[in-house]
Design an enzyme around this catalytic site. Structure first.
Site, mmCIF file in Angstrom:
data_model
loop_
_atom_site.group_PDB
_atom_site.id
_atom_site.type_symbol
_atom_site.label_atom_id
_atom_site.label_comp_id
_atom_site.label_asym_id
_atom_site.label_seq_id
_atom_site.Cartn_x
_atom_site.Cartn_y
_atom_site.Cartn_z
ATOM 1 N N GLY A 266 0.860 -1.246 0.007
ATOM 2 C CA GLY A 266 0.032 0.162 -0.042
ATOM 3 C C GLY A 266 0.874 1.063 0.106
ATOM 4 O O GLY A 266 0.608 2.230 -0.607
ATOM 5 N N ARG A 267 2.078 1.284 0.526
ATOM 6 C CA ARG A 267 2.765 2.454 0.555
ATOM 7 C C ARG A 267 3.117 2.830 -0.638
ATOM 8 O O ARG A 267 3.127 4.204 -1.196
ATOM 9 C CB ARG A 267 4.217 2.250 1.475
ATOM 10 C CG ARG A 267 4.666 3.301 2.350
ATOM 11 C CD ARG A 267 3.785 3.568 3.310
ATOM 12 N NE ARG A 267 3.537 2.656 4.358
ATOM 13 C CZ ARG A 267 4.412 2.255 5.226
ATOM 14 N NH1 ARG A 267 5.443 3.063 5.669
ATOM 15 N NH2 ARG A 267 3.838 0.976 5.947
ATOM 16 N N SER A 268 3.366 2.013 -1.612
ATOM 17 C CA SER A 268 3.974 2.263 -3.080
ATOM 18 C C SER A 268 2.786 2.603 -3.959
ATOM 19 O O SER A 268 2.747 3.914 -4.610
ATOM 20 C CB SER A 268 4.498 1.018 -3.455
ATOM 21 O OG SER A 268 5.567 0.598 -3.175
#
Length: 543
Positions: A266-268
């Site tokens: 999710g961070r990407s």
């Protein structure tokens, strides 16, 4: 490398000179544990902190989990196995076992020191988390009780050394402008990681100072490619408690859901979206009971929302990603043994200043693993430093040690100057290279190489004396340390031509079994990078 005593370069009032057995640089958890354990061996100890020991650093204002695991074979095996794949199998079971054992003992020691652990439903202490303010207040009390001299607001600016190793350090008292010099038999660097002044909570003192101190003395670094940790935070606040976003849904500005933003990758997804438009979050997956627990577990997480009149459980709020670099990454000073010694005689490293690859591999240690590492490595480094210094005895004070700074500074220190013009410009220039997602997070040679060349040019200007007239020597030194840290990061990232752990190369998207090794780096004017000896892949993942 310029070898000048800061006493000869700083033009201020008389200053203070002392001799001690062990000098601990840094007053966070690792430094506090190091000081206590060094003193327990009978050593004279001085602890110097850039801020105020007990309130400065990433741990002090926050709550943190701790890698505290019951000593049963089943629990320990599960704990070690849970993160190995994420870290690219670069962790070491021997180190992990040692850290789990030491953390278990130290947490129990905190209980004996009357840390206020909350009780579970059965009335037993809940020992796998700590509240930073209470934890560090207690640690300062124990450091003083151990007989350690604490010098607050006293950053170290260079190490002193001779052909036999390190023998002290020099710095400045930022409240008075006086210089200090301490001759010591051994040194523990516990200065934390580097977050590049990204405004992450508690990280304003974490600028890679210890890395530069160690490298100037000849130490190596390891895992610097695993230093691109970004944390989710409200766009209007500095609190980076990413774990709570497990209960969040992420939205585009029009209110539609961003698919995949809450997944492991999710961070990407969030970073890619932020490159073109705002991202919003709402903690709408937390039920009433969870909401109560969250407020109790991390009260400071909610302060910015309460001040802004936002209910994060029912209202959407804008978020950003703040760079936490090596604070939540794993890179740091390379250790040559379980005493937390560096390759430089008399020099030890602990906490976020040291590499955490031994227990985390190439993936973030988050709060829990890093907290366990701080108290464990701090304890070992303090004990070993004391034993080393006590063996030297009176001989250490007779050594003709000199400063080994690569960035000698020759101006008056001015307490009211937050930034000089040049150091401020250097800091902004370095941030322009390390903050962008398309350079540091989504890595390619075509982006990293030009960025590294620009950083090399900044370093050349620093070495040519661009900082020579800076009024605030601390800020000038921070600018130099952040420049050096970024160069080690990107040199290592270019060397690792694969995707492993948190290091993701878009031009090498697969994990390469032939690169199953840790990467060492070092040097100042000329950065060198080389693989450490290969690890036994099968042994690591099956035993």
């Amino acid at each position: 490398m310029g070898k000048q005593l800061l006493r000869g370069t700083l033009q201020n009032s008389e200053g203070r000179e002392l001799e001690t057995d062990v000098l601990v640089i840094g007053g966070g958890p690792a430094g506090a544990w190091a000081a206590i354990n060094a003193a327990s061996k009978g050593a004279r100890v001085i602890l110097v902190d850039k801020g105020y020991c007990g309130t400065s650093g990433a741990t002090a204002p926050s709550g943190t989990g701790v890698w505290y695991v019951n000593p049963t074979p089943e629990d320990r095996e599960a704990a070690m196995k849970s993160r190995e794949a994420l870290g690219g199998y670069l962790a070491d079971r021997k180190w992990m076992t040692s850290v789990l054992n030491k953390t278990y003992d130290n947490i129990n020691q905190l209980d004996a020191w009357k840390y206020p652990f909350p009780l579970d439903d059965e009335g037993k202490p809940h020992r796998n988390s700590l509240q930073g303010p209470e934890y560090m207040r207690l640690m300062r009390k124990q450091v003083k009780k151990a007989g350690v001299k604490i010098w607050d607001h006293s950053p170290a600016l260079e190490l002193l050394a001779d052909e036999y190793g390190v023998g002290g350090a020099s710095g400045v008292f930022t409240t008075t402008g006086e210089q200090w010099t301490v001759k010591s038999g051994a040194i523990v660097i516990a200065t934390g990681g580097c977050a590049f002044l990204s405004k992450a909570l508690g990280c304003n003192v974490l600028t890679g100072d210890g890395y530069l101190l160690a490298a100037e003395a000849g130490a190596n670094l390891s895992g610097m490619e695993f230093s691109n940790a970004y944390a989710i935070a409200p766009a209007f606040a500095s609190v980076t408690k990413t774990a709570f976003y497990t209960w969040a849904t992420f939205y585009y500005e029009d209110g539609s859901i961003i698919e995949g933003a809450g997944s492991q990758k999710g961070r990407s997804v969030i970073a890619k979206t932020l490159q073109t438009q705002p991202v919003y979050a709402r903690l709408d997956k937390a039920d009433d009971e969870m909401q109560k627990w969250m407020r109790k577990a991390q009260p400071n997480f909610f302060l910015p929302f309460d001040r802004a009149g936002i209910n994060p459980f029912t209202q959407r709020f804008p978020i950003t990603l703040r760079l936490e670099g090596t604070v939540r990454g794993t890179g740091g000073i390379h250790l040559v043994n379980e005493n937390c010694a560096t390759k430089v005689p008399g020099l030890y490293a602990a906490g976020d200043a040291a590499t955490r690859e031994f227990i985390c591999g190439g993936f973030t240690g988050g709060g829990s693993h890093n907290a366990a590492w701080a108290m464990s490595s701090g304890s070992w480094a303090g004990e070993a430093a004391a034993e080393y210094a006590l063996k030297l005895g009176a001989n250490s004070s007779k050594r003709n040690v000199v400063g080994v700074s690569s960035t000698p500074i020759v101006s008056n220190f001015k307490r009211d100057t937050q930034y000089g013009t040049v150091s401020h410009e250097i800091t902004k220039a370095v941030q322009a290279e390390v903050n962008p997602y398309d350079i540091n997070l989504f890595r390619t040679e075509s982006k990293l190489q030009p960025s590294l060349q620009r950083l090399d040019q900044i370093w050349k200007e620093i070495r040519a004396g661009i900082l020579i007239d800076e009024a605030n020597v601390v800020k000038a030194r921070e600018a130099a340390a952040m420049t050096a840290t970024a160069r080690w990061m990107y040199s290592s990232a270019l060397e690792r031509k694969e995707t492993r752990g948190m290091h993701k190369r878009l031009d090498y998207q697969e994990q390469d079994p032939a690169q199953h090794y840790r990467i060492l780096t070092g040097g100042l004017d000329k950065i060198w990078v080389k693989p450490e000896s290969s690890l036994k892949h099968k042994e690591v993942i099956t035993r």
